[in-house]
Scaffold this motif. Structure first.
Motif, PDB file in Angstrom:
ATOM      1  N   ARG A   6      45.582  31.040  53.016  1.00 57.95           N
ATOM      2  CA  ARG A   6      45.478  31.372  51.334  1.00 57.95           C
ATOM      3  C   ARG A   6      45.125  32.880  51.360  1.00 57.95           C
ATOM      4  NH1 ARG A   6      42.119  33.449  47.802  1.00 57.95           N
ATOM      5  NH2 ARG A   6      40.153  32.379  49.049  1.00 57.95           N
ATOM      6  N   GLN A  43      47.494  36.499  51.319  1.00 53.12           N
ATOM      7  CA  GLN A  43      47.504  37.597  50.302  1.00 53.12           C
ATOM      8  C   GLN A  43      47.564  39.174  50.889  1.00 53.12           C
ATOM      9  OE1 GLN A  43      44.416  34.941  47.485  1.00 53.12           O
ATOM     10  NE2 GLN A  43      44.302  37.097  47.514  1.00 53.12           N
ATOM     11  N   TRP A  46      47.236  27.353  47.267  1.00 53.65           N
ATOM     12  CA  TRP A  46      46.870  27.056  45.942  1.00 53.65           C
ATOM     13  C   TRP A  46      48.106  26.271  45.462  1.00 53.65           C
ATOM     14  CZ3 TRP A  46      44.639  31.620  42.103  1.00 53.65           C
ATOM     15  CH2 TRP A  46      44.481  30.564  40.720  1.00 53.65           C
ATOM     16  N   ALA A  61      50.174  26.451  41.821  1.00 54.15           N
ATOM     17  CA  ALA A  61      50.301  27.911  41.599  1.00 54.15           C
ATOM     18  C   ALA A  61      51.626  28.497  42.310  1.00 54.15           C
ATOM     19  CB  ALA A  61      48.965  28.651  41.529  1.00 54.15           C
ATOM     20  N   ILE A  62      51.636  28.176  43.268  1.00 56.08           N
ATOM     21  CA  ILE A  62      52.545  28.766  44.280  1.00 56.08           C
ATOM     22  C   ILE A  62      53.189  27.460  45.023  1.00 56.08           C
ATOM     23  CG2 ILE A  62      52.880  30.030  46.692  1.00 56.08           C
ATOM     24  CD1 ILE A  62      50.140  31.353  46.142  1.00 56.08           C
ATOM     25  N   PHE A  87      42.910  24.899  47.237  1.00 54.19           N
ATOM     26  CA  PHE A  87      42.208  26.035  46.550  1.00 54.19           C
ATOM     27  C   PHE A  87      42.725  26.279  44.951  1.00 54.19           C
ATOM     28  CE2 PHE A  87      41.800  30.737  45.189  1.00 54.19           C
ATOM     29  CZ  PHE A  87      40.793  31.002  45.516  1.00 54.19           C
ATOM     30  N   ALA A 131      41.691  27.373  40.643  1.00 54.40           N
ATOM     31  CA  ALA A 131      40.638  28.110  39.734  1.00 54.40           C
ATOM     32  C   ALA A 131      39.890  26.987  38.644  1.00 54.40           C
ATOM     33  CB  ALA A 131      41.358  29.046  38.924  1.00 54.40           C
ATOM     34  N   THR A 132      38.874  27.063  38.234  1.00 52.09           N
ATOM     35  CA  THR A 132      38.350  26.185  37.499  1.00 52.09           C
ATOM     36  C   THR A 132      39.346  25.964  36.156  1.00 52.09           C
ATOM     37  OG1 THR A 132      37.200  28.202  36.390  1.00 52.09           O
ATOM     38  CG2 THR A 132      35.912  26.645  37.932  1.00 52.09           C
ATOM     39  N   ARG A 189      41.018  25.926  32.471  1.00 48.19           N
ATOM     40  CA  ARG A 189      41.123  27.189  31.551  1.00 48.19           C
ATOM     41  C   ARG A 189      40.071  27.173  30.351  1.00 48.19           C
ATOM     42  NH1 ARG A 189      45.758  30.925  31.119  1.00 48.19           N
ATOM     43  NH2 ARG A 189      46.542  30.771  33.379  1.00 48.19           N
ATOM     44  N   VAL A 212      37.622  28.536  42.869  1.00 50.47           N
ATOM     45  CA  VAL A 212      37.298  29.733  42.496  1.00 50.47           C
ATOM     46  C   VAL A 212      36.698  29.902  41.154  1.00 50.47           C
ATOM     47  CG1 VAL A 212      39.469  30.834  41.784  1.00 50.47           C
ATOM     48  CG2 VAL A 212      37.655  32.350  42.767  1.00 50.47           C
ATOM     49  N   LYS A 251      34.064  32.282  38.199  1.00 53.12           N
ATOM     50  CA  LYS A 251      33.594  33.587  37.799  1.00 53.12           C
ATOM     51  C   LYS A 251      31.992  33.519  37.937  1.00 53.12           C
ATOM     52  CE  LYS A 251      37.726  35.630  36.598  1.00 53.12           C
ATOM     53  NZ  LYS A 251      37.971  36.111  37.667  1.00 53.12           N
ATOM     54  N   ALA A 309      37.825  39.655  32.309  1.00 53.79           N
ATOM     55  CA  ALA A 309      39.264  39.158  32.774  1.00 53.79           C
ATOM     56  C   ALA A 309      39.434  37.626  32.171  1.00 53.79           C
ATOM     57  CB  ALA A 309      38.810  38.949  34.271  1.00 53.79           C
ATOM     58  N   LEU A 310      38.274  36.858  32.035  1.00 56.26           N
ATOM     59  CA  LEU A 310      38.591  35.349  31.336  1.00 56.26           C
ATOM     60  C   LEU A 310      38.592  35.600  30.232  1.00 56.26           C
ATOM     61  CD1 LEU A 310      36.256  32.786  33.521  1.00 56.26           C
ATOM     62  CD2 LEU A 310      38.697  32.850  33.365  1.00 56.26           C
ATOM     63  N   ARG A 311      37.992  36.656  29.522  1.00 55.34           N
ATOM     64  CA  ARG A 311      38.246  36.809  28.076  1.00 55.34           C
ATOM     65  C   ARG A 311      37.361  35.493  27.234  1.00 55.34           C
ATOM     66  NH1 ARG A 311      42.244  38.984  29.691  1.00 55.34           N
ATOM     67  NH2 ARG A 311      43.741  37.364  29.584  1.00 55.34           N
ATOM     68  N   GLU A 335      33.288  34.086  43.002  1.00 51.63           N
ATOM     69  CA  GLU A 335      34.018  35.363  42.830  1.00 51.63           C
ATOM     70  C   GLU A 335      33.248  36.404  42.481  1.00 51.63           C
ATOM     71  OE1 GLU A 335      37.915  36.965  41.153  1.00 51.63           O
ATOM     72  OE2 GLU A 335      37.397  34.999  40.477  1.00 51.63           O
ATOM     73  N   THR A 384      33.887  39.713  47.003  1.00 51.78           N
ATOM     74  CA  THR A 384      35.331  39.736  46.534  1.00 51.78           C
ATOM     75  C   THR A 384      36.157  41.223  46.928  1.00 51.78           C
ATOM     76  OG1 THR A 384      34.982  38.188  45.125  1.00 51.78           O
ATOM     77  CG2 THR A 384      37.234  39.292  44.905  1.00 51.78           C
TER      78      THR A 384
HETATM   79  C1  LIG Z   1      39.681  36.582  44.557  1.00 47.82           C
HETATM   80  C2  LIG Z   1      40.905  35.910  44.917  1.00 47.82           C
HETATM   81  O1  LIG Z   1      41.526  36.130  45.660  1.00 47.82           O
HETATM   82  S1  LIG Z   1      41.251  34.357  44.105  1.00 47.82           S
HETATM   83  C3  LIG Z   1      42.851  34.033  44.308  1.00 47.82           C
HETATM   84  C4  LIG Z   1      44.026  34.782  44.048  1.00 47.82           C
HETATM   85  N1  LIG Z   1      45.152  34.315  44.488  1.00 47.82           N
HETATM   86  C5  LIG Z   1      46.380  34.367  43.519  1.00 47.82           C
HETATM   87  O2  LIG Z   1      46.315  35.005  42.178  1.00 47.82           O
HETATM   88  C6  LIG Z   1      47.653  33.977  44.057  1.00 47.82           C
HETATM   89  C7  LIG Z   1      48.202  32.838  43.181  1.00 47.82           C
HETATM   90  N2  LIG Z   1      48.390  33.169  41.616  1.00 47.82           N
HETATM   91  C8  LIG Z   1      49.360  32.733  40.790  1.00 47.82           C
HETATM   92  O3  LIG Z   1      50.291  32.303  41.308  1.00 47.82           O
HETATM   93  C9  LIG Z   1      49.053  33.303  39.358  1.00 47.82           C
HETATM   94  O4  LIG Z   1      48.149  34.307  39.151  1.00 47.82           O
HETATM   95  C10 LIG Z   1      48.489  31.951  38.649  1.00 47.82           C
HETATM   96  C11 LIG Z   1      49.746  30.802  38.841  1.00 47.82           C
HETATM   97  C12 LIG Z   1      47.196  31.478  39.063  1.00 47.82           C
HETATM   98  C13 LIG Z   1      48.324  32.294  37.149  1.00 47.82           C
HETATM   99  O5  LIG Z   1      49.391  32.602  36.537  1.00 47.82           O
HETATM  100  P1  LIG Z   1      49.430  33.199  35.030  1.00 47.82           P
HETATM  101  O6  LIG Z   1      49.268  32.001  34.321  1.00 47.82           O
HETATM  102  O7  LIG Z   1      50.951  33.673  34.963  1.00 47.82           O
HETATM  103  O8  LIG Z   1      48.591  34.054  34.703  1.00 47.82           O
HETATM  104  P2  LIG Z   1      47.876  35.624  35.299  1.00 47.82           P
HETATM  105  O9  LIG Z   1      48.043  35.544  36.677  1.00 47.82           O
HETATM  106  O10 LIG Z   1      48.803  36.711  34.543  1.00 47.82           O
HETATM  107  O11 LIG Z   1      46.529  35.539  34.869  1.00 47.82           O
HETATM  108  C14 LIG Z   1      45.672  34.592  35.501  1.00 47.82           C
HETATM  109  C15 LIG Z   1      44.884  33.977  34.306  1.00 47.82           C
HETATM  110  O12 LIG Z   1      44.006  33.018  35.014  1.00 47.82           O
HETATM  111  C16 LIG Z   1      42.830  33.309  34.344  1.00 47.82           C
HETATM  112  N3  LIG Z   1      41.668  33.177  35.421  1.00 47.82           N
HETATM  113  C17 LIG Z   1      41.369  34.149  36.239  1.00 47.82           C
HETATM  114  N4  LIG Z   1      40.242  33.724  37.165  1.00 47.82           N
HETATM  115  C18 LIG Z   1      40.033  32.341  36.719  1.00 47.82           C
HETATM  116  C19 LIG Z   1      39.168  31.441  37.153  1.00 47.82           C
HETATM  117  N5  LIG Z   1      38.092  31.805  38.154  1.00 47.82           N
HETATM  118  N6  LIG Z   1      39.035  30.332  36.436  1.00 47.82           N
HETATM  119  C20 LIG Z   1      39.962  30.012  35.502  1.00 47.82           C
HETATM  120  N7  LIG Z   1      40.705  30.951  35.144  1.00 47.82           N
HETATM  121  C21 LIG Z   1      40.854  32.185  35.609  1.00 47.82           C
HETATM  122  C22 LIG Z   1      42.740  34.639  33.828  1.00 47.82           C
HETATM  123  O13 LIG Z   1      42.006  34.652  32.713  1.00 47.82           O
HETATM  124  C23 LIG Z   1      44.117  34.654  33.122  1.00 47.82           C
HETATM  125  O14 LIG Z   1      44.206  33.960  32.047  1.00 47.82           O
HETATM  126  P3  LIG Z   1      45.198  34.028  30.746  1.00 47.82           P
HETATM  127  O15 LIG Z   1      46.624  34.014  31.277  1.00 47.82           O
HETATM  128  O16 LIG Z   1      44.725  33.046  29.836  1.00 47.82           O
HETATM  129  O17 LIG Z   1      45.113  35.828  30.511  1.00 47.82           O
END
Ligand SMILES: CC(=O)SCCNC(=O)CCNC(=O)[C@H](O)C(C)(C)COP(=O)(O)OP(=O)(O)OC[C@H]1O[C@@H](n2cnc3c(N)ncnc32)[C@H](O)[C@@H]1OP(=O)(O)O
Ligand SMILES: CC(=O)C(=O)O
Length: 537
Positions: free
Chosen positions: A15, A19, A49, A52-53, A77, A79-80, A82, A107, A109, A118-120, A149, A182
């Motif tokens: 995972r 990256q 994940w 997501a992937i 892996f 996220a929490t 939405r 993961v 915040k 970031a989460l707004r 994180e 992080t």
């Molecule tokens: C610290 C780390 O390395 S954590 C691991 C990070 N890994 C990755 O990002 C790889 C996989 N990620 C992905 O495939 C995509 O980013 C996805 C599917 C998770 C989300 O894609 P999208 O829905 O298109 O959103 P995008 O990537 O633009 O933004 C992330 C969204 O997740 C939200 N988010 C970020 N962190 C968290 C969290 N810890 N818990 C919940 N939501 C979160 C953000 O607020 C944002 O929400 P929004 O769409 O309402 O603005």
């Protein structure tokens, strides 16, 4: 499932490792790496994940049927849920359940700035996202790890809030809270202090997840363990986003060998070098030769004084026995060699250098050849030939059979811009003496060395059919004394291989073709010699 170690090894190669810039793993790659990790004996393998992937969703689907893990548990892996929603109806959270992994790592915040920007959302809603998501997954029978994180930055900004995130997760049923550096910006003293404070304030089982942006990921991980962390997260070979994650191979070797804390399956550490290199093959990221413990150079000695002490006792110049991590000690022969290095290298190659006169003569020959531009540390085959030749000059061995005599050689490179394929073509002619007869042969190639190789083989094939088993596989040119531009001395390293192994020879000369010829002829001679072919000249 094996009994849990006091310190749990949590691998995130599939995972966070994935990256890394330039690294892209297929599902088959991930399954193969997971088998290696299980073989090493880690406790948890974070597979990706799901939801997501798409590749990660497929990985978990196939893993459930295809992976028979003997030591590790799989972790999915994600996220929490939405903000403003519910965990039980959140598509991403449901995808974590569908992955059928016994462990789910969420993961979350823990830094108020990230919550708001970031989460707004509000800090209170973030706590609710953590509580709801953890409680739902625990109720569904999953073990939940919370990756907090930006924990260290968050803790330094707002200690009470960062701790509250951990408390909420534990109350909701999380098994472990992993503190994540992080951005990888912290140093061991800060990490140790924060982990100790968290331990005192929350008392939860803590994991540690460090990135290497200050070059301290491994040190930070060890500092966290010293301060009370019971789970170490990292990746094989330190793969990961930006400068990577804590190299799990180094972390586990340090824990087992320096802290006497068993963390892998019994016998796992001795597989570390093999597995680190096997995983490099799968990721297609070249192994880092100076990687601690498992790198090719980790137990390699060049300086003469080191070798002289090692001859008495290897432990005088190495911090641990290389066999504990499945690595080997190697000696390099170079201008820095003394007699001890040469003797030890000879032993490694099965050459008898016990005669002190021969040993001194070979040492002198190496030093003077290195001064001309030769390098033997990457050309064991040329060193072997040199030893045999020096021994024969002193009547101490049979030397290298005279496989053929060279009268002359010539090579022409021609470019005809009007030709259909438009590339330059080289043509070589060699004149040899074989079995008392003069023999002339020519060959063509896409470069002068290729053409000379073809001409030599045409001339030699009738007398030495064994040459059909040898192939020229690599060719490296280095300009020495580059200040002289095209007048400079050229060094060529040439790798030849048969079905069993490969060997490298070196040639040096003012002309790149001359240097290549020397390396080429020695490469073939060494190939014949190692097959025990006698001279038929
Ligand atoms: C610290 C780390 O390395 S954590 C691991 C990070 N890994 C990755 O990002 C790889 C996989 N990620 C992905 O495939 C995509 O980013 C996805 C599917 C998770 C989300 O894609 P999208 O829905 O298109 O959103 P995008 O990537 O633009 O933004 C992330 C969204 O997740 C939200 N988010 C970020 N962190 C968290 C969290 N810890 N818990 C919940 N939501 C979160 C953000 O607020 C944002 O929400 P929004 O769409 O309402 O603005
Ligand atoms: C979770 C994670 O990968 C990090 O915080 O770095």
């Amino acid at each position: 499932m094996s009994e849990r170690a006091a310190i749990e090894v949590y691998d995130t190669t599939l995972r966070d490792g994935a990256q890394q810039e330039g690294l892209s793993l297929s599902v088959a790659d991930k399954l193969a790496i997971a088998r290696h990790l299980d073989d090493l004996g880690v406790g948890v393998i974070e597979g990706g994940w799901p939801g997501a992937i798409p590749k990660d969703t497929e990985f978990f689907a196939r893993a459930a049927d295809e992976l028979q893990l003997r030591h590790a548990r799989l972790a999915a892996f994600g996220a929490t849920r939405r903000a403003g929603g519910r965990a039980d109806t959140d598509a991403q959270v449901r995808a974590l359940l569908d992955a059928r992994a016994p462990v789910v790592t969420l993961v979350a915040k823990s830094h108020t700035g990230h919550v708001e920007r970031a989460l707004r959302t509000t800090p209170a809603e973030n706590l609710e996202m953590v509580r709801d998501s953890v409680a739902f997954l625990v109720a569904e029978g999953r073990e939940v790890v919370l990756d907090a994180e930006h924990f260290f930055d968050g803790f330094l900004l707002d200690r009470a809030y960062a701790l509250e995130v951990l408390r909420v997760a534990m109350t909701a049923g999380a098994s472990t809270v992993a503190l994540c550096d992080t951005n990888g910006g912290h140093l061991p003293d800060v990490v140790a202090d924060v982990v100790a404070e968290v331990r005192a304030a929350v008392g939860a089982p803590m994991g540690i997840h460090c990135h290497n942006d200050t070059g301290c990921a491994v040190a930070n991980t060890l500092a966290a363990v010293d301060a009370g962390a019971v789970q170490v997260q990292g990746t094989l070979n330190g793969y990961g986003e930006r400068t990577g994650n804590a190299d799990l191979v180094t972390v586990v070797a340090n824990l087992e060998l320096k802290r006497s804390t068993p963390v892998l399956r019994p016998g796992g550490l001795a597989e570390a070098s093999r597995i680190a290199h096997a995983v490099s093959e799968i990721t297609n990221v070249p192994p880092y030769s100076r990687q601690p413990y498992v790198g090719a150079s980790a137990f390699t000695h060049k300086a003469g004084l080191h070798a002289s002490a090692i001859r008495v006792d290897p432990d005088l110049y190495q911090h641990t026995d290389p066999r504990t991590v499945g690595n080997d000690m190697r000696m390099l022969v170079s201008e820095m060699a003394g007699r001890a290095s040469i003797e030890l290298k000879g032993r490694e190659l099965g050459l008898d250098l016990s005669d002190p006169v021969l040993l001194s003569a070979v040492t002198e020959a190496v030093k003077s050849k290195e001064a001309e531009g030769y390098t033997f540390e990457a050309a064991d085959a040329s060193f072997d030939l040199l030893v045999r030749r020096v021994a024969a000059e002193r009547g101490l061995g049979e030397g290298v059979p005279d496989y053929f005599h060279v009268d002359s050689w010539r090579v022409i490179t021609e470019m005809r811009p009007g030709d259909a394929h438009g590339a330059a073509l080289s043509e070589a002619t060699v004149r040899l003496v074989l079995q008392g007869e003069r023999c002339v042969a020519s060959g063509e190639g896409n470069g002068p060395v290729n053409a000379l190789d073809a001409a030599l083989r045409t001339a030699l094939d009738p007398s030495y059919p064994e040459l059909a088993h040898l192939d020229l596989v690599d060719f490296r040119v280095r300009i020495l004394d580059a200040a002289h531009g095209t007048d400079a001395v050229t060094r060529v390293l040439l790798e030849t291989a048969d079905q069993e192994s490969s060997w490298t020879t070196v040639g040096v000369g003012p002309n790149v073709v001359e240097a290549s010829w020397e390396a080429l002829v020695d490469g073939l001679a060494h190939g014949l010699l190692r097959r025990g072919v006698p001279s038929r000249a």
